[in-house]
Design an enzyme around this catalytic site. Sequence first.
Site, PDB file in Angstrom:
ATOM      1  CB  ILE A   1     -68.486  43.900 -27.854  1.00 58.54           C
ATOM      2  CG1 ILE A   1     -69.397  42.867 -27.170  1.00 58.54           C
ATOM      3  CG2 ILE A   1     -68.765  44.014 -29.337  1.00 58.54           C
ATOM      4  CD1 ILE A   1     -70.869  43.251 -27.170  1.00 58.54           C
ATOM      5  CB  CYS A   2     -67.530  39.466 -28.821  1.00 56.86           C
ATOM      6  SG  CYS A   2     -67.554  37.718 -29.280  1.00 56.86           S
ATOM      7  N   GLY A   3     -64.923  39.112 -29.539  1.00 59.16           N
ATOM      8  CA  GLY A   3     -63.621  38.797 -30.107  1.00 59.16           C
ATOM      9  C   GLY A   3     -62.717  39.996 -30.279  1.00 59.16           C
TER      10      GLY A   3
END
Length: 212
Positions: free
Chosen positions: A110-112
Site C-alpha cells: 500500500i502507498c509508498g
Amino acid sequence: MSGTAGNTAAKPVHLAVYDTYADWETGHTTAHLTQRGFRIRTVGPVAGVPVTTMGGVRIQPDLSLADLRPEDSSLLILTGAQLWDTGDELAPFAATARAFLAAGVPVAAICGATAGLAREGLLDDRPHTSAAAAYLGAQPGYGGADRYLEADAVTAGDLITAGPTEPVAFAREVFARLGVYEPEVLDAWYRLFHHSDASAFPVLMAAEAGGA
C-alpha cells in the site's frame, strides 16, 4: 479458508515495519485478521531494534527481514512509509516481495510500498494501482504504466496494491485473497467500514453468531 477456528493453524501474516511507517494504512487489515484467528508477526530491518511509525508509535519487530522465509508465511504486508520516497533504505523489503511472489506467497503493498515494488520491476507485468499514475511514473525503472488501473485497490494473482487513501479497500482485498470471510459477509464488512452502511451490520452480526 473461513471461520476463526480454521485460521488458527494458518501460517502467520507478516507485517513489515520500519521508521516512518504510516500507522493508519494497515490497521483495519491487521485488527480484523487477528479477530479471525490469524497471527500477525512484525518484520523489521533488525529484530529487536524498535522502529518509530509516522504517528510516533514505537514497535519492536518480532523478527528481522533476513530471517523471513516465504514458506513460513501466509502473506507479506508492505506498509507505506516516507522512507520509500527518500532513498533505497527499504529496497531489501521490495526484494523480499520478489522472493515471496516467486514462491507463490501473496504480497500486499500500500502507498509508498508500491513505489518500491515499481523500482524492483514487480509492477511491469501485473495490473496494479497506487496513489496516482504519475507517482509510479516517476520511479526509476518503472515500466508498467500500461498496467496501471484507476481503482481503490487491485488484486492481480498473488499481488495486492492500493493507494494511501484506501486502507479499507486494501483490507477487503487481503481478506478476499486469504478467504477470511464468505463473499456476502465480506461485502457487508466493506459496506459498513467504507460506506457506513448500517444495513450491513446485521449481516455481520449474523455471520459472527454463525461462525462464518
